[in-house]
Motif scaffolding. Sequence first.
Motif, mmCIF file in Angstrom:
data_model
loop_
_atom_site.group_PDB
_atom_site.id
_atom_site.type_symbol
_atom_site.label_atom_id
_atom_site.label_comp_id
_atom_site.label_asym_id
_atom_site.label_seq_id
_atom_site.Cartn_x
_atom_site.Cartn_y
_atom_site.Cartn_z
ATOM 1 N N LEU A 35 -5.189 -26.953 -0.109
ATOM 2 C CA LEU A 35 -4.699 -27.965 -1.036
ATOM 3 C C LEU A 35 -3.738 -27.285 -1.998
ATOM 4 N N THR A 63 0.030 -32.083 -3.268
ATOM 5 C CA THR A 63 -0.052 -33.256 -4.141
ATOM 6 C C THR A 63 1.303 -33.758 -4.609
ATOM 7 N N ILE A 148 -6.163 -36.655 -4.444
ATOM 8 C CA ILE A 148 -6.721 -36.424 -3.107
ATOM 9 C C ILE A 148 -8.235 -36.579 -3.131
ATOM 10 N N TYR A 159 -9.495 -33.994 -5.862
ATOM 11 C CA TYR A 159 -8.562 -33.109 -6.572
ATOM 12 C C TYR A 159 -7.431 -33.963 -7.143
#
Length: 258
Positions: A35, A63, A148, A159
């Motif tokens: 991530l 992201t 997320i 997250y």
Amino acid sequence: MSSRLVVLGSCGAWPEAGRACSGYLLEHDGYRVVLDLGYGTLPRLLAILGSSVADGLDAVIVTHEHPDHMVDLHGLFRARWFGRRDAPPIPVYAPSGVLNRVAALEDDDASVVRRVFDWLPLPADPYQVGPFQLRSVDLPHFVPNAGIRLSSPGLTLAYTGDTGPDPALAELGRDADLYVVEASDRDQQHTTPPSPEGARMHMNGRDAGHAAMAATARRLMLTHFWPENDRELTRASATAVFEGEVILAEEGLEVRLP
Ligand SMILES: [Zn+2]
């Protein structure tokens, strides 16, 4: 197989000496998804994988397009381009601006980048990512930022990426085993230029604590600390409002899940 989250980087904006910017490796059921890949995260990821060409990495989720969350994705592109050009592409779930920024470093030739990565847009309807269902939600930031949520039977991790306070944070982290929440706390230091006027695009420890409390998350991990911030101060303001365990992200920190 045991599940874990390993912190690759914990800084917002730019990395402090010896640290890195946002990045987290999630391992579950033999599946490995990273991530974010901000400044300085790639060498740490490769060390964990034990591979200079990132063999063993199954997927990437980014992201948003700010470099402290994605610039090392270009390094990963190079590793695969020079080392594994004919391997199946690695799926990358990200807002479209991320692809544009990586392609810009390749003379705007998105075709080479698409050969190495299989691009899947965020936010979007749920995806199946290995053992996880991936849900995503648009959160307030200077550019589109996808919060997320990864769920599989017996494990949920959420997250925020970068965000200001928002009601959607409660559902994003609903009952998560671990809720990784940005706590830039940008205004902690008087020497930092103040946040721009208008809607808030970052949070502090108290905001993060409120988000985790509203979500009834089990554990809260604070991250994306502004360089040179006093992280314990941020933790103290989060624990004042969140009753569960509060963890400070730290390079190399490994959190066993669930
Ligand atoms: Zn950031």
